[in-house]
Write a protein that holds these residues in place. Structure first.
Motif, PDB file in Angstrom:
ATOM      1  N   ALA A  77      -4.609 -10.378  -6.448  1.00 39.35           N
ATOM      2  CA  ALA A  77      -4.568  -8.930  -6.691  1.00 39.35           C
ATOM      3  C   ALA A  77      -5.889  -8.282  -6.289  1.00 39.35           C
ATOM      4  CB  ALA A  77      -4.248  -8.649  -8.152  1.00 39.35           C
ATOM      5  N   LEU A  78      -7.000  -8.904  -6.620  1.00 36.63           N
ATOM      6  CA  LEU A  78      -8.303  -8.350  -6.245  1.00 36.63           C
ATOM      7  C   LEU A  78      -8.506  -8.331  -4.736  1.00 36.63           C
ATOM      8  CD1 LEU A  78     -10.643  -9.833  -8.991  1.00 36.63           C
ATOM      9  CD2 LEU A  78      -9.953  -7.455  -8.686  1.00 36.63           C
ATOM     10  N   THR A  79      -8.014  -9.352  -4.046  1.00 35.37           N
ATOM     11  CA  THR A  79      -8.118  -9.378  -2.593  1.00 35.37           C
ATOM     12  C   THR A  79      -7.292  -8.269  -1.963  1.00 35.37           C
ATOM     13  OG1 THR A  79      -8.468 -11.765  -2.656  1.00 35.37           O
ATOM     14  CG2 THR A  79      -7.801 -10.809  -0.548  1.00 35.37           C
ATOM     15  N   ALA A  80      -6.073  -8.078  -2.454  1.00 38.30           N
ATOM     16  CA  ALA A  80      -5.230  -6.997  -1.933  1.00 38.30           C
ATOM     17  C   ALA A  80      -5.852  -5.638  -2.235  1.00 38.30           C
ATOM     18  CB  ALA A  80      -3.830  -7.084  -2.529  1.00 38.30           C
ATOM     19  N   PHE A  81      -6.460  -5.499  -3.419  1.00 36.29           N
ATOM     20  CA  PHE A  81      -7.136  -4.244  -3.766  1.00 36.29           C
ATOM     21  C   PHE A  81      -8.313  -3.991  -2.836  1.00 36.29           C
ATOM     22  CE2 PHE A  81     -10.489  -1.950  -5.994  1.00 36.29           C
ATOM     23  CZ  PHE A  81      -9.822  -0.775  -6.313  1.00 36.29           C
ATOM     24  N   CYS A  85      -8.793  -5.124   0.211  1.00 30.58           N
ATOM     25  CA  CYS A  85      -8.279  -4.785   1.545  1.00 30.58           C
ATOM     26  C   CYS A  85      -7.764  -3.353   1.579  1.00 30.58           C
ATOM     27  CB  CYS A  85      -7.170  -5.742   1.951  1.00 30.58           C
ATOM     28  SG  CYS A  85      -7.737  -7.406   2.298  1.00 30.58           S
ATOM     29  N   ALA A  86      -7.004  -2.968   0.559  1.00 28.30           N
ATOM     30  CA  ALA A  86      -6.463  -1.610   0.513  1.00 28.30           C
ATOM     31  C   ALA A  86      -7.580  -0.582   0.458  1.00 28.30           C
ATOM     32  CB  ALA A  86      -5.550  -1.454  -0.700  1.00 28.30           C
ATOM     33  N   PHE A  87      -8.582  -0.836  -0.346  1.00 28.80           N
ATOM     34  CA  PHE A  87      -9.703   0.090  -0.469  1.00 28.80           C
ATOM     35  C   PHE A  87     -10.460   0.218   0.846  1.00 28.80           C
ATOM     36  CE2 PHE A  87     -14.235   0.739  -1.314  1.00 28.80           C
ATOM     37  CZ  PHE A  87     -14.171   2.009  -1.887  1.00 28.80           C
ATOM     38  N   LEU A  88     -10.775  -0.913   1.459  1.00 33.47           N
ATOM     39  CA  LEU A  88     -11.549  -0.882   2.702  1.00 33.47           C
ATOM     40  C   LEU A  88     -10.764  -0.258   3.857  1.00 33.47           C
ATOM     41  CD1 LEU A  88     -13.279  -4.358   2.487  1.00 33.47           C
ATOM     42  CD2 LEU A  88     -14.341  -2.112   2.184  1.00 33.47           C
ATOM     43  N   GLY A  97      -3.107   0.746   5.177  1.00 31.73           N
ATOM     44  CA  GLY A  97      -3.633   0.986   3.841  1.00 31.73           C
ATOM     45  C   GLY A  97      -2.536   1.180   2.812  1.00 31.73           C
ATOM     46  N   LEU A  98      -1.508   1.947   3.177  1.00 31.94           N
ATOM     47  CA  LEU A  98      -0.386   2.134   2.259  1.00 31.94           C
ATOM     48  C   LEU A  98       0.317   0.806   1.977  1.00 31.94           C
ATOM     49  CD1 LEU A  98       1.163   5.447   3.608  1.00 31.94           C
ATOM     50  CD2 LEU A  98      -0.081   5.111   1.465  1.00 31.94           C
ATOM     51  N   CYS A  99       0.432  -0.016   2.995  1.00 22.88           N
ATOM     52  CA  CYS A  99       1.049  -1.329   2.821  1.00 22.88           C
ATOM     53  C   CYS A  99       0.230  -2.178   1.841  1.00 22.88           C
ATOM     54  CB  CYS A  99       1.166  -2.029   4.165  1.00 22.88           C
ATOM     55  SG  CYS A  99       1.847  -3.697   4.063  1.00 22.88           S
ATOM     56  N   PHE A 100      -1.066  -2.187   2.010  1.00 22.25           N
ATOM     57  CA  PHE A 100      -1.891  -3.014   1.127  1.00 22.25           C
ATOM     58  C   PHE A 100      -1.957  -2.462  -0.291  1.00 22.25           C
ATOM     59  CE2 PHE A 100      -3.308  -5.355   4.809  1.00 22.25           C
ATOM     60  CZ  PHE A 100      -3.499  -6.616   4.275  1.00 22.25           C
ATOM     61  N   TRP A 101      -1.857  -1.145  -0.462  1.00 20.15           N
ATOM     62  CA  TRP A 101      -1.775  -0.612  -1.828  1.00 20.15           C
ATOM     63  C   TRP A 101      -0.504  -1.106  -2.497  1.00 20.15           C
ATOM     64  CZ3 TRP A 101      -5.741   0.660  -4.422  1.00 20.15           C
ATOM     65  CH2 TRP A 101      -6.826   1.303  -3.841  1.00 20.15           C
ATOM     66  N   GLY A 102       0.592  -1.132  -1.744  1.00 22.00           N
ATOM     67  CA  GLY A 102       1.835  -1.664  -2.288  1.00 22.00           C
ATOM     68  C   GLY A 102       1.750  -3.147  -2.582  1.00 22.00           C
ATOM     69  N   LEU A 103       1.076  -3.897  -1.711  1.00 23.50           N
ATOM     70  CA  LEU A 103       0.909  -5.326  -1.961  1.00 23.50           C
ATOM     71  C   LEU A 103       0.020  -5.581  -3.179  1.00 23.50           C
ATOM     72  CD1 LEU A 103       0.552  -6.668   1.683  1.00 23.50           C
ATOM     73  CD2 LEU A 103       2.539  -6.804   0.168  1.00 23.50           C
TER      74      LEU A 103
END
Length: 86
Positions: A10-14, A16-19, A36-42
């Motif tokens: 979860a932290l890795t996906a967060f 990635c989404a943030f960056l 980014g939208l994809c990684f927020w969903g992941l």
């Protein structure tokens, strides 16, 4: 041990989404928006996984919700890859 793995995912996906979102804000490349939208969903999917497996236990099953969230998470990226012109 499983809780640590779920948390790290979860932290890795967060991260990635943030960056990716931050990079989109700077460059305005639309593919970064879809990614980014994809990684927020992941991230949300991984968070629901952690809640399902660690906090709720075997008596409550959130697998259907996780599948729906992962499908919705992948749709913006699929849209961006198919219909975006650069």
């Amino acid at each position: 041990m499983a809780a640590i793995i779920y948390s790290l995912c979860a932290l890795t996906a967060f991260a990635c989404a943030f960056l990716i979102t931050r990079s989109y804000m700077r460059s305005r490349l639309r593919l970064l928006l879809w990614s980014g939208l994809c990684f927020w969903g992941l991230f949300l999917n991984n968070f629901i996984l952690m809640v399902d497996r660690v906090l709720l236990g075997p008596e409550i099953d959130l697998s259907t919700w996780r599948l729906v969230v992962s499908l919705v998470a992948l749709l913006p990226l699929l849209f961006g890859l198919i219909w975006e012109e650069e």
